[in-house]
Design a protein around this motif. Structure first.
Motif, PDB file in Angstrom:
ATOM      1  N   HIS A 138      -5.530  12.140   0.731  1.00 22.18           N
ATOM      2  CA  HIS A 138      -4.757  10.907   0.872  1.00 22.18           C
ATOM      3  C   HIS A 138      -5.056  10.031  -0.343  1.00 22.18           C
ATOM      4  O   HIS A 138      -6.211   9.749  -0.641  1.00 22.18           O
ATOM      5  CB  HIS A 138      -5.198  10.210   2.160  1.00 22.18           C
ATOM      6  CG  HIS A 138      -4.546   8.892   2.406  1.00 22.18           C
ATOM      7  ND1 HIS A 138      -5.102   7.966   3.245  1.00 22.18           N
ATOM      8  CD2 HIS A 138      -3.406   8.333   1.955  1.00 22.18           C
ATOM      9  CE1 HIS A 138      -4.333   6.895   3.305  1.00 22.18           C
ATOM     10  NE2 HIS A 138      -3.297   7.104   2.522  1.00 22.18           N
ATOM     11  N   LEU A 192      -4.302   6.305  -1.762  1.00 23.38           N
ATOM     12  CA  LEU A 192      -3.850   4.966  -1.402  1.00 23.38           C
ATOM     13  C   LEU A 192      -3.774   4.162  -2.693  1.00 23.38           C
ATOM     14  O   LEU A 192      -4.787   3.937  -3.350  1.00 23.38           O
ATOM     15  CB  LEU A 192      -4.819   4.318  -0.414  1.00 23.38           C
ATOM     16  CG  LEU A 192      -4.656   2.830  -0.155  1.00 23.38           C
ATOM     17  CD1 LEU A 192      -3.262   2.499   0.353  1.00 23.38           C
ATOM     18  CD2 LEU A 192      -5.704   2.350   0.826  1.00 23.38           C
ATOM     19  N   HIS A 237       1.025   4.986   0.226  1.00 20.36           N
ATOM     20  CA  HIS A 237       0.201   6.070   0.756  1.00 20.36           C
ATOM     21  C   HIS A 237       0.849   7.407   0.434  1.00 20.36           C
ATOM     22  O   HIS A 237       2.041   7.594   0.674  1.00 20.36           O
ATOM     23  CB  HIS A 237       0.092   5.965   2.283  1.00 20.36           C
ATOM     24  CG  HIS A 237      -0.616   4.742   2.747  1.00 20.36           C
ATOM     25  ND1 HIS A 237      -1.946   4.749   3.064  1.00 20.36           N
ATOM     26  CD2 HIS A 237      -0.175   3.476   2.957  1.00 20.36           C
ATOM     27  CE1 HIS A 237      -2.307   3.538   3.452  1.00 20.36           C
ATOM     28  NE2 HIS A 237      -1.254   2.746   3.393  1.00 20.36           N
ATOM     29  N   HIS A 256       0.860  -1.182   0.000  1.00 19.92           N
ATOM     30  CA  HIS A 256       0.000   0.000   0.000  1.00 19.92           C
ATOM     31  C   HIS A 256       0.895   1.229   0.000  1.00 19.92           C
ATOM     32  O   HIS A 256       1.622   1.477   0.954  1.00 19.92           O
ATOM     33  CB  HIS A 256      -0.913  -0.018   1.234  1.00 19.92           C
ATOM     34  CG  HIS A 256      -1.791  -1.215   1.267  1.00 19.92           C
ATOM     35  ND1 HIS A 256      -3.051  -1.212   0.739  1.00 19.92           N
ATOM     36  CD2 HIS A 256      -1.578  -2.464   1.737  1.00 19.92           C
ATOM     37  CE1 HIS A 256      -3.589  -2.407   0.886  1.00 19.92           C
ATOM     38  NE2 HIS A 256      -2.709  -3.181   1.490  1.00 19.92           N
TER      39      HIS A 256
END
Length: 129
Positions: free
Chosen positions: A57, A59, A5, A3
């Motif tokens: 954000h 992701l 980020h 992941h």
């Protein structure tokens, strides 16, 4: 699954809809071409001083480290200031990147998730004291 980020703000004067559309278009392109597994765009509902994180954000999911490395190499070959990534550079600021590896849960067997490494790259606030 890795992941990737990215926390970020939009530069002063960049309209939210227009700025996020640029980010969404680039991430959609990565997903469509198979360079990433998928992505989500999120808005931070916290405000200062309660939240120390930027307003947005992204992701981005990659199947493994090899896929992440290949996507990064491909972007470097295109140039970080070129194409969709270049358009993102033009509209975002205050970005912070962290990469997390999914941990195996106690209900998963070793064969369901064999390549997992229980490692997280340290970030700005890595102290528990």
């Amino acid at each position: 699954m890795l992941h990737y980020h990215v926390w970020f703000n939009l530069k002063t004067g960049v309209a939210e809809d227009a700025g996020l559309e640029i980010v969404r278009n680039y991430l959609s392109e990565l997903s469509t071409t198979g360079e990433c597994h998928g992505f989500q765009l999120l808005r931070n509902l916290g405000t200062a001083p309660r939240s120390k994180l930027p307003a947005y954000h992204a992701l981005v999911e990659f199947p493994d480290k090899a896929a992440l490395d290949a996507a990064m190499k491909h972007q470097a070959q295109r140039g970080i200031h070129q194409g969709g990534h270049g358009r993102i550079v033009d509209v975002v600021c205050d970005f912070h990147v962290e990469i997390f590896d999914r941990l195996r849960t106690t209900t998963e067997s070793e064969t369901e998730n064999p390549a997992q490494q229980e490692q997280v790259r340290p970030g700005r606030n890595n102290s528990c004291s």
